[in-house]
Design a protein around this motif. Structure first.
Motif, short mmCIF file in Angstrom:
data_model
loop_
_atom_site.label_atom_id
_atom_site.label_comp_id
_atom_site.label_asym_id
_atom_site.label_seq_id
_atom_site.Cartn_x
_atom_site.Cartn_y
_atom_site.Cartn_z
N TRP A 338 52.54 -0.13 21.59
CA TRP A 338 52.41 -0.79 22.58
C TRP A 338 52.58 0.09 23.91
CZ3 TRP A 338 49.99 -5.14 22.34
CH2 TRP A 338 50.23 -6.06 21.26
N GLN A 339 51.50 -0.03 24.78
CA GLN A 339 51.54 0.89 25.82
C GLN A 339 50.55 0.14 26.97
OE1 GLN A 339 48.60 4.45 25.26
NE2 GLN A 339 48.88 3.80 23.39
N PRO A 340 50.91 0.40 28.20
CA PRO A 340 49.99 -0.19 29.15
C PRO A 340 48.53 0.39 29.08
CG PRO A 340 51.98 0.72 30.28
CD PRO A 340 52.02 1.27 28.95
N ASN A 341 47.60 -0.49 29.65
CA ASN A 341 46.16 0.08 29.51
C ASN A 341 46.03 1.31 30.55
OD1 ASN A 341 43.64 0.19 29.01
ND2 ASN A 341 42.86 -1.29 30.45
N ALA A 342 45.18 2.20 30.21
CA ALA A 342 44.90 3.44 30.92
C ALA A 342 44.17 3.19 32.25
CB ALA A 342 44.31 4.36 30.34
N TYR A 343 43.35 1.89 32.43
CA TYR A 343 42.56 1.73 33.49
C TYR A 343 42.79 0.59 34.31
CZ TYR A 343 40.16 5.31 30.81
OH TYR A 343 40.12 6.51 30.05
N ASP A 344 42.76 0.46 35.59
CA ASP A 344 42.82 -0.54 36.23
C ASP A 344 41.77 -1.54 36.41
OD1 ASP A 344 45.33 0.12 37.35
OD2 ASP A 344 44.68 1.27 38.89
N ASN A 345 41.39 -2.06 35.10
CA ASN A 345 40.33 -2.90 34.83
C ASN A 345 40.37 -3.56 33.46
OD1 ASN A 345 39.16 -1.09 33.24
ND2 ASN A 345 38.19 -0.21 34.91
N GLY A 346 39.61 -4.35 33.25
CA GLY A 346 39.51 -4.93 31.91
C GLY A 346 38.90 -4.22 30.72
N LEU A 347 39.10 -3.04 30.61
CA LEU A 347 38.43 -1.90 29.77
C LEU A 347 39.35 -1.41 29.17
CD1 LEU A 347 36.07 -0.23 28.52
CD2 LEU A 347 36.41 1.22 30.44
N ILE A 348 39.52 -1.58 27.73
CA ILE A 348 40.15 -0.45 26.86
C ILE A 348 39.27 0.41 26.29
CG2 ILE A 348 41.81 -0.52 24.96
CD1 ILE A 348 42.39 -3.45 25.55
N TRP A 349 39.65 1.69 26.23
CA TRP A 349 39.03 2.71 25.77
C TRP A 349 39.75 3.37 24.65
CZ3 TRP A 349 37.00 7.51 28.99
CH2 TRP A 349 36.12 8.36 28.29
N LEU A 350 39.37 3.32 23.63
CA LEU A 350 39.84 3.81 22.27
C LEU A 350 38.97 5.25 22.05
CD1 LEU A 350 40.62 1.02 19.76
CD2 LEU A 350 42.10 2.09 21.72
N LYS A 351 39.64 6.31 21.98
CA LYS A 351 38.88 7.72 21.91
C LYS A 351 39.14 8.30 20.52
CE LYS A 351 39.70 8.38 26.95
NZ LYS A 351 40.36 9.47 27.92
N ASP A 352 38.52 9.09 19.80
CA ASP A 352 38.57 10.19 18.96
C ASP A 352 39.22 9.49 17.73
OD1 ASP A 352 37.76 12.25 20.55
OD2 ASP A 352 39.89 12.40 21.13
N LEU A 353 38.45 8.14 17.37
CA LEU A 353 39.13 7.36 16.31
C LEU A 353 38.48 8.12 14.96
CD1 LEU A 353 38.08 3.92 17.70
CD2 LEU A 353 40.49 4.91 17.50
N ASP A 354 39.51 8.20 13.91
CA ASP A 354 39.17 8.73 12.64
C ASP A 354 38.65 7.52 11.95
OD1 ASP A 354 39.73 11.43 13.16
OD2 ASP A 354 41.84 11.02 12.76
#
Length: 624
Positions: A338-354
């Motif tokens: 659990w962690q706060p979102n990285a952006y001040d909007n309603g976007l969740i960006w998941l990077k480098d997914l295996d």
């Protein structure tokens, strides 16, 4: 302190409130607002008049997000109602009211916390009217809105504050208020108004130092109602109900890295079309049964291995990244806690997914107990599949095993070559020793013949030469044979002792009574003969008929014991002699022990001056 301006007036359609500001906008903003209101009235609300109420509410609620810039908000931080008004910072609350906004008419302004989200989450757009007509209720109506009453929604346990413009210290005695919970339980009975805003607080165009009724809160699933009435005739001037609802994130759309253009368009137009329906892309890729009936998104998104980045858009208008939290599970294990979102909007960006099976869990910080989970999967490439990994591991193991086998074989070959070279060297040493033994035997034999000739014993010399020829022939025949049968070895010893008896006239015997099968047991060739020669030459040669030589073969379990005994002069074993027989035999036994495994030959010499000599040869594990 500079404040945003709350709405002054309102336009109401089907019990849905559209607050509008008139005095804090520029001319361009007013023109845009009026155009939007005209568009809503003529193009959307009128065509929807024949539609079901839920659809009308949903569409208008979506448009509320479009017109969010037209809603002015005053902000108050979360505080307990006992906090003095002067210590409150106005930075986290949105205010709403119904009325003309004139100081001559008392109003109730409701301040509800943002908690990082400007607009209400989409699940509140279809909230049903608050039922306040049940049995035992203090009220008797069912509606979201009225001329002087409003029903609002809060999403967490933070206090909601109430301000009453139009009520001041000068006329506060004319009014009173009360607070109830769930329309039946009185939290605060009718009470006089005693708190007021300070002179620094300016709410829109209302006069300063208006009434402050305090802050109140309740649990999820409950509501609080604040009423303001005139004391003289007890007539309700206005009321506000705030309903604390359960809320959790709702996904609006999902983008991949290959859809950057669509993503950028979404971000650019998000404020204008925040509640637009998902793209028709999903209906082309998935059957209706595979799509969620509410969001229109796939129930389980399946993507190829090349899609490493995913972008998840939520319906809520989030302006503070801490308001949204998420956790990512991969193959039932926590990939990101659990962690706060990285952006001040309603976007969740998941990077480098295996590749793997994922579960994205989302929640609002204000209601962490309500979690939205979305399942998706990134399929592995052929070289990332389990069978390929197993095959690759097996191939690597086979390759390493082959290398290890080749290395082992090479080492074994080298060891075998070394062992073979060692044996050849030992064999050469044995041949050298045997080559020295043969001249030793021949020299002793010639010395015996010379002695017979000197005695004028021509018959004895002839017999000796005949037997000697047989021994030489036997020696030459067996010169390349490492082992000979015990039977032949005994025959050779018998011939040699008969020859030496002609010269020295001693007595001798060969005893094989307890010996194993002499034809089945083999001994190293010419191993015993030098020892018997020493018994003759150094033992009984000068004793004539008094001399005795005895050779005995006996079995001791798996061992073969050979005793060679004479009653000659003997010698001191501590003093090195000048003869070669014993030395060469010791060297030969040492080489034989190095060349063989499991069988050992030991030799013990027991002798003393005038006490004779006993040589004990033990062939260990020779009789398997």
């Amino acid at each position: 302190m500079k404040q945003e301006c709350p709405a002054k007036s309102s336009v109401t359609y089907n019990s849905i409130l559209l607050p509008i500001s008139d005095k804090s906008k520029t001319a361009a903003q007013k023109a845009a607002r009026n155009k939007a209101i005209y568009y809503i009235t003529t193009r959307i609300m009128l065509p929807l008049s024949g539609r079901p109420p839920d659809m009308r509410k949903y569409v208008v609620s979506c448009l509320l997000l479009l017109l969010g810039s037209c809603i002015c908000r005053a902000q108050i931080p979360w505080h307990d109602s006992t906090v003095d008004f002067t210590s409150i910072e106005w930075n986290n609350y949105s205010t709403s009211y119904i009325g003309e906004g004139k100081d001559s008419v008392p109003l109730l302004v409701t301040a509800i916390p943002y908690n990082g989200i400007y607009s209400a989450p989409a699940e509140l757009a279809g909230a049903t009217a608050l039922n306040m007509s049940f049995s035992g209720s203090l009220y008797n109506f069912r509606s979201n809105l009225g001329d002087r009453n409003q029903v609002l929604y809060a999403c967490d346990s933070s206090a909601v504050y109430f301000i009453a413009p139009g009520v001041f210290a000068s006329n506060a005695a004319l009014y009173e208020y009360r607070v109830t919970e769930n329309g039946s339980r009185v939290i605060k009975p009718w009470a006089a108004i005693t708190q007021f805003t300070d002179s620094a607080f300016q709410l829109n165009t209302f006069r300063r130092r208006c009434a402050f009724l305090g802050g109140f809160s309740t649990g999820t699933g409950n509501y609080i109602t604040v009423e303001l009435r005139r004391r003289r005739d007890q007539s309700i001037q206005c009321a506000a109900a705030v309903y604390w609802v359960a809320v959790q994130p709702v996904l609006k759309d999902i983008y991949t890295a290959a859809e950057l253009n669509d993503l950028l368009m979404h971000v650019k137009t998000n404020a204008r079309f925040a509640a637009a329906a998902p793209r028709d892309k999903w209906t082309k890729l998935y059957k209706p049964a595979g799509l969620d009936s509410v969001t229109g998104l796939p129930k389980k998104l399946v993507l190829p291995s090349k899609e490493h980045d995913l972008y998840f858009f939520l319906t809520a208008d989030i302006y503070k990244k801490e308001a949204l939290e998420y956790r990512l599970l991969r193959n039932n294990k926590i990939a990101a806690n659990w962690q706060p979102n990285a952006y001040d909007n309603g976007l969740i960006w998941l990077k480098d997914l295996d590749p793997g099976s994922y579960v994205l869990q989302m929640r609002y910080r204000m209601q962490r107990q309500h979690v939205t989970a979305y399942v998706f999967e990134i399929t592995p490439a052929w070289y990332q599949t389990m069978w390929f990994k197993v095959a690759a591991v097996l191939l690597v193991i086979s390759f390493l095993g082959s290398i290890a086998l080749l290395v082992t074989l090479r080492r074994q070959r080298l060891a075998l070559m070394e062992e073979q070279a060692k044996k050849e060297k030992q064999a050469l040493g044995l041949r050298a020793i045997r080559a020295q033994l043969n001249p030793h035997f021949i020299f002793n034999a010639l010395s015996s013949i010379q002695g017979l000739i000197n005695k004028q014993d021509m018959d004895g010399a002839n017999r000796y030469l005949s037997d000697f020829g047989m021994l030489v022939r036997h020696s030459l025949t067996e010169s390349d044979t490492a082992y000979i049968p015990l039977q032949k070895e005994i025959a050779t010893l018998d011939t040699y002792l008969r020859l030496e008896q002609l010269r020295f006239n001693f007595a001798w015997s060969i005893d094989c009574e307890n010996a194993p099968d002499t034809s089945a047991v083999e001994l190293p060739s010419l191993l015993l003969q030098p020892l018997v020669e020493n018994a003759v030459k150094h033992g009984v040669s000068g004793m004539g008929e008094q001399g005795r030589i005895q050779v005995r073969f006996s079995r001791q379990g798996k061992d073969l014991l050979v005793l060679i005994q004479d009653n000659g002069a003997g010698f001191d074993t501590a003093v090195s002699g000048t003869g070669y027989g014993l030395k060469l035999t010791h060297d030969r036994i040492r080489l034989l022990n190095e060349m063989t495994e499991g069988t050992i030959i030991t030799m013990q010499v027991q002798s003393a001056p005038a006490q004779g000599t006993i040589i004990r040869l033990l062939f260990k594990n020779w009789l398997a």
